[in-house]
Design an enzyme around this catalytic site. Structure first.
Site, PDB file in Angstrom:
ATOM      1  N   CYS A 192       0.509  -1.097  -0.350  1.00 11.32           N
ATOM      2  CA  CYS A 192      -0.103   0.039   0.220  1.00 11.32           C
ATOM      3  C   CYS A 192       0.867   1.069   0.046  1.00 11.32           C
ATOM      4  O   CYS A 192       0.694   2.338  -0.674  1.00 11.32           O
ATOM      5  CB  CYS A 192      -0.546   0.109   1.084  1.00 11.32           C
ATOM      6  SG  CYS A 192      -2.233  -1.307   1.234  1.00 11.32           S
ATOM      7  N   CYS A 335       8.667  23.653  14.169  1.00 15.30           N
ATOM      8  CA  CYS A 335       8.031  24.690  13.822  1.00 15.30           C
ATOM      9  C   CYS A 335       6.867  25.648  14.583  1.00 15.30           C
ATOM     10  O   CYS A 335       7.201  25.592  15.487  1.00 15.30           O
ATOM     11  CB  CYS A 335       7.125  24.479  12.133  1.00 15.30           C
ATOM     12  SG  CYS A 335       5.942  23.639  13.013  1.00 15.30           S
TER      13      CYS A 335
END
Lengths: 369, 76
Positions: A192, A335
């Site tokens: 996948c 961040c």
């Protein structure tokens, strides 16, 4: 409300079904089910089996929650990224149903450790994502005479079956090797990760697996025994194909525990997450270490401005190009709120550096300073 | 005499999701034909279901037999 009333009320909608009733609910409570792989298939299976009141559930998964899991692995949340799946799944399941018992196995199952674990359960659910594990689990279930509920997916399609049921005459029904005797060549079938998968697909296939499990335990309905159900959710093609147990299959399965543990199934640790999410105090400790760099991946000038410690600024859009220039061995990333730095951490994965992500970002770090 | 073939999974990239063939007597002849027409199939493993039964040995095909090619999936 006393304990017993409470118990009945939680399951009242399924107890009202004549096919289940109080006796069916008691069977669910007594059942011990091991779910191997707490990913796309494992999450819906675990969620529905937990709320249905399966008394004892085992969760086996060595992996940690990753940002790319959240599109389909519905037991996990964004702030659990980096944490062990077994721990997060257990926590969520106990919130859904505190009346059940959960055991976790947060390591890779291979033929050196799987025997005793499988032996503790009566039904095994295969939600793994690789062929070596599928053959390993199948063979262990055949040798230990455990019912195996199988599901697998690819893009928009899935397969479901119930393998290895011993019937009232002592005959054993088809197993995975009666359908696919031997694993395909390495890399023949893409995973996948390579081909992609639509998020609802493991949900649908996983719920069919949970459905088969509940039906098996309560003795209700027709099971996918000696059959495999194929579903194509893109075009709504459904095919139920019968499988016959074959004598030839026996030759492919080790004859006893010793032979099983000697066989090379090729189970290796799949890609591990190589970064760690850390809190403010861990962040402060780590930045004092030598050979360490702190990187702000925000755009230049974003608030709040950091003056408390030394860092360099590499906006996330330029991060990939900048990786070869990072010489330090330990990298601390942050961040604004911890999402962009997570992407940077994933970009750094494979660089053989120690990578840490400030969880919650600088806005969560700032109030404590 | 014709047989209808439904194809699943990644195999559809090679063959499309349906085929109708005539003059195919048995399952060995079918795989032979498919390997010649779609050489990439030779490197793929798949189970064959004939009239909704997974077969493991050569099987005769009758008129209007429904065949399915089922590749293994590993995803979870």
């Amino acid at each position: 409300m006393d304990g017993k009333q409470h118990y009945t009320e939680r399951y009242s909608r399924q107890i009202s079904l004549p096919e289940i009733g109080i006796s069916g609910q008691q069977k669910l409570k007594k059942a011990k089910v091991l779910v191997i792989g707490a990913g796309g298939l494992g999450c819906p299976v675990l969620q529905y089996l937990a709320v249905a009141g399966i008394g004892t559930l085992g969760i086996a998964d060595f992996d940690k929650v990753d940002l790319s899991n959240l599109q389909r692995q519905i037991l996990y949340t964004t702030d659990e990224i980096g944490l062990p799946k077994t721990q997060c799944a257990k926590k969520r399941m106990l919130q859904l149903n505190p009346e059940i018992l959960i055991h976790t196995y947060a390591f890779q199952l291979d033929n050196s450790n799987v025997w005793d674990i499988i032996n503790d359960y009566e039904i095994i659910i295969d939600g793994t994502d690789n062929f070596p594990s599928r053959y390993l689990i199948n063979d262990a279930c055949v040798l230990l005479k455990k019912v195996l509920i199988y599901g697998s997916i690819s893009r928009f399609e899935g397969q479901v079956a119930v393998f290895n049921v011993t019937d009232s005459h002592g005959a054993v029904t088809a197993n995975y090797r009666d359908l696919y005797p031997e694993p395909p060549a390495m890399n023949e079938v893409p995973t996948c990760n390579q081909t992609g998968v639509i998020g609802v697909l493991p949900g649908m296939i996983g719920m069919m697996m949970a459905n088969e499990c509940i039906k098996y335990i309560t003795g209700t309905g027709t099971l996918l025994i000696n059959k495999v159900l194929l579903t194509d959710m893109l075009q709504y093609r459904f095919l139920e194909a019968s499988i016959e147990p074959r004598l030839e299959t026996k030759k492919l399965i080790p004859s006893n525990r010793y032979a099983f543990e000697q066989k090379n199934y090729g189970v290796t640790c799949m890609e591990q997450i190589e970064y760690k999410n850390i809190n403010a105090s861990e962040f402060n400790q780590l930045m004092k270490q030598s050979d360490t760099i702190v990187i702000d991946v925000r755009e230049p000038g974003e608030q709040p401005i950091v003056t408390e410690f030394d860092c360099i600024n590499i906006p996330i859009g330029n991060f990939k190009e900048a990786i070869p220039f990072i010489k330090e061995n330990t990298v601390l990333l942050f961040c604004h709120s911890g999402i962009r730095s997570l992407i940077a951490a994933e970009l750094l994965t494979g660089s053989h550096k120690k990578i840490y992500n400030l969880k919650g970002g600088i806005i969560r770090w700032k109030p404590s300073h | 005499m014709s047989v209808k073939i439904s194809i699943f999974g990644q195999l559809t990239e090679i063959t499309g999701s349906e085929l109708e063939l005539s003059g195919i007597k048995d399952s060995d002849m079918l795989t032979q034909y498919l390997y010649e027409r779609f050489p990439d199939l030779q490197h793929k493993s798949f189970a064959i279901a004939v009239d909704k039964k997974v077969i493991q040995s050569n099987t005769l095909l009758n008129n209007n037999t429904e065949i399915a090619l089922l590749p293994p999936f590993s995803g979870g």
